[in-house]
Design an enzyme around this catalytic site. Structure first.
Site, PDB file in Angstrom:
ATOM      1  N   ASP A 190       0.883  -1.168   0.000  1.00 37.49           N
ATOM      2  CA  ASP A 190       0.000   0.000   0.000  1.00 37.49           C
ATOM      3  C   ASP A 190       0.923   1.220   0.000  1.00 37.49           C
ATOM      4  O   ASP A 190       1.386   1.656   1.040  1.00 37.49           O
ATOM      5  CB  ASP A 190      -0.888  -0.046   1.244  1.00 37.49           C
ATOM      6  N   THR A 219      -3.043   5.791  -3.352  1.00 36.13           N
ATOM      7  CA  THR A 219      -3.837   6.992  -3.635  1.00 36.13           C
ATOM      8  C   THR A 219      -3.070   7.802  -4.675  1.00 36.13           C
ATOM      9  O   THR A 219      -1.879   7.571  -4.897  1.00 36.13           O
ATOM     10  CB  THR A 219      -4.019   7.866  -2.386  1.00 36.13           C
ATOM     11  N   LYS A 260      -1.497  12.130  -2.621  1.00 36.79           N
ATOM     12  CA  LYS A 260      -0.505  12.438  -1.576  1.00 36.79           C
ATOM     13  C   LYS A 260       0.795  12.892  -2.259  1.00 36.79           C
ATOM     14  O   LYS A 260       0.764  13.856  -2.995  1.00 36.79           O
ATOM     15  CB  LYS A 260      -0.366  11.251  -0.640  1.00 36.79           C
ATOM     16  N   ARG A 304      -7.721  13.711  -5.943  1.00 35.16           N
ATOM     17  CA  ARG A 304      -8.160  12.798  -4.891  1.00 35.16           C
ATOM     18  C   ARG A 304      -8.698  11.528  -5.545  1.00 35.16           C
ATOM     19  O   ARG A 304      -9.620  11.573  -6.348  1.00 35.16           O
ATOM     20  CB  ARG A 304      -9.257  13.494  -4.066  1.00 35.16           C
TER      21      ARG A 304
HETATM   22  C1  LIG Z   1      -4.158   7.598   2.815  1.00 38.42           C
HETATM   23  C2  LIG Z   1      -3.998   6.138   2.923  1.00 38.42           C
HETATM   24  C3  LIG Z   1      -5.032   5.256   2.574  1.00 38.42           C
HETATM   25  C4  LIG Z   1      -6.458   5.672   2.292  1.00 38.42           C
HETATM   26  O1  LIG Z   1      -6.717   6.618   1.405  1.00 38.42           O
HETATM   27  P1  LIG Z   1      -8.144   7.373   1.367  1.00 38.42           P
HETATM   28  O2  LIG Z   1      -8.144   7.948  -0.005  1.00 38.42           O
HETATM   29  O3  LIG Z   1      -8.126   8.374   2.470  1.00 38.42           O
HETATM   30  O4  LIG Z   1      -9.217   6.344   1.551  1.00 38.42           O
HETATM   31  C5  LIG Z   1      -4.756   3.905   2.612  1.00 38.42           C
HETATM   32  N1  LIG Z   1      -3.555   3.448   2.992  1.00 38.42           N
HETATM   33  C6  LIG Z   1      -2.550   4.255   3.356  1.00 38.42           C
HETATM   34  C7  LIG Z   1      -1.238   3.685   3.752  1.00 38.42           C
HETATM   35  C8  LIG Z   1      -2.740   5.626   3.349  1.00 38.42           C
HETATM   36  O5  LIG Z   1      -1.750   6.429   3.737  1.00 38.42           O
END
Ligand SMILES: *Cc1c(COP(=O)(O)O)cnc(C)c1O
Length: 415
Positions: A197, A223, A226, A232
């Site tokens: 992830d 995502t 970030k 988004r």
């Molecule tokens: C931000 C994040 C998510 C989830 O993302 P959302 O778009 O807020 O649902 C999942 N895993 C990790 C490691 C994250 O940092």
């Protein structure tokens, strides 16, 4: 765009304030960023009008001949950028991407292994209040309580004992690099899938300042909003052998119509991340984080793991006699946006916490460099030292306004 938005005066009033907050504040939340004008326009484009259930050239609605090409571009670019065989660019968020990956690889109640939330894991890595903790049997691993680093021997021991279906790595509050090769070896030895992830670090991987999981992961979720600096949303990468299961899990498994406006924005985000300038950006994120960490250490702040080699810093506030909640609230008064975060084995509740999580992706997008990092460390320190002095906090806010004015983001957006 701005003139039309002004038609709804109630909404516009708040939107204007939010624009100014973004322009005039220091954004230190490590999971936030500012997208390019091209991405902003794609997000707000006419693709929001289109229904496209299904996948390119296999839709359940007519009129998708052009949308198909846009989604295909997003898919091909994601595969190329991260060197993986398959990409699904439809997940609405990181959480749904993770849900789809679990749906594809495991059955309900199966064992999945992820990092303890309090040590930096994500809600979708097994929190009891999240679907993950309710539908699957989560086994957690932690960081070493002395060094706060991942303890790969301990992870291997737990994995060997539990034989989980999936091992998840990739975190929300871990300031060091992840050794994907070690995780891969552990997963192979106990017959588990390795799921990475990379939500937080996708931009660092694309910019080649963090090792890539592409040779090791069965499935990668991420995502786009970030460090990757896109809209988004989220996407899933995998080896070809899991492609069908992943695609089915996303649609029709858990989503209906994809947000093609966001997918167009993702295509542009991947394009931007392939440019040489993105490597310079990613490298500067890390240089800035290291400079900010050093400046904070010089001001006698305790940092989890003693520093950072990513975009993220986790401050342990206990020696300063502050909680994460207090620090976040004080800094908000000075227009410095951060977030409270648990530290490993935090004595405080998750709502109070002993930690403060900060990061450099957004301020690096603004063009700030090492010199500004030193200023920012002092602004943070001054604010925390004057936590009850509203006049001082207002003076610090004014300094923040001066500093941010030198690095505008969308200066003419609402004129
Ligand atoms: C931000 C994040 C998510 C989830 O993302 P959302 O778009 O807020 O649902 C999942 N895993 C990790 C490691 C994250 O940092």
């Amino acid at each position: 765009m701005s003139l039309n938005l002004k038609i709804d005066k109630e909404v516009f009033e708040w939107y204007y304030k939010e624009w100014r907050r973004q322009e005039e504040g220091l954004e230190l939340i490590p999971s936030e960023n500012y997208v390019s004008l091209a991405i902003l326009q794609a997000s707000g484009s006419i693709l929001t009008n289109k229904y496209s259930e299904g996948y390119p050239f296999k839709r359940y609605y007519g009129g998708n001949q052009f949308v198909d090409q846009i989604e295909l571009l997003a898919i091909e670019r994601a595969k190329k950028l991260f060197n993986m065989e398959h990409a699904n660019v439809q997940p609405h968020s990181g959480s749904t991407a993770n849900m789809a990956a679990y749906f594809a690889l495991a059955n309900f109640k199966d064992k999945i292994m992820g990092l303890n939330l309090q040590h930096g894991g994500h809600l979708t890595h097994g929190s009891a209040v999240n679907f993950s903790g309710k539908l699957y049997t989560f086994i957690s691993y932690g960081v070493d309580l002395q060094t706060h680093l991942l303890d790969y021997d301990e992870i291997a021991r737990i994995a060997d004992k539990e034989k989980p279906k999936i091992i998840v790595c990739g975190y929300t509050a871990y300031p060091r690099q992840i050794d994907f090769a070690k995780f891969s070896k552990i997963a192979k030895e106990c017959g588990s899938y390795l799921m990475v992830d990379m939500a937080h670090i996708a931009g660092l991987i694309a910019g080649e300042v963090h090792p890539s999981p592409s040779l090791y992961a069965d499935v990668i979720t991420s995502t786009t909003h970030k460090t990757l600096r896109g809209p988004r949303g989220a996407f899933i990468l995998s080896k070809n052998q899991y492609a069908q299961a992943i695609d089915k899990a996303v649609f029709p498994g858990l989503q209906g119509g994809p947000l093609e406006n966001q997918i167009m924005a993702k295509a542009i985000c991947f394009y931007e991340a392939m440019q040489p300038s993105f490597k310079v950006y990613a490298a500067q994120i890390v240089k800035n984080a290291k400079a900010l960490a050093k400046a904070l250490l010089d001001l006698n702040y305790d940092l989890i793991t003693g520093g950072t080699d990513t975009h993220l810093i986790l401050i342990d506030l206990r020696s300063k006699g502050l909680t994460g909640k207090e620090a976040q609230e004080v800094l908000d008064k000075a227009a410095i946006t951060t977030n409270k975060n648990t530290i490993p084995n935090d004595p405080q509740s998750p709502f109070v916490t002993s930690g403060l999580r900060i990061g450099t992706p957004a301020i690096t997008t603004r063009g700030m460099k090492e010199q500004e990092m030193e200023q920012i460390a002092h602004l943070i320190d001054q604010a925390l030292k004057n936590k009850n002095d509203l006049v001082k906090l207002e003076q610090i806010k004014e300094k923040v306004r001066k500093l941010t004015a030198e690095f505008p983001i969308y200066p003419n957006l609402l004129n």
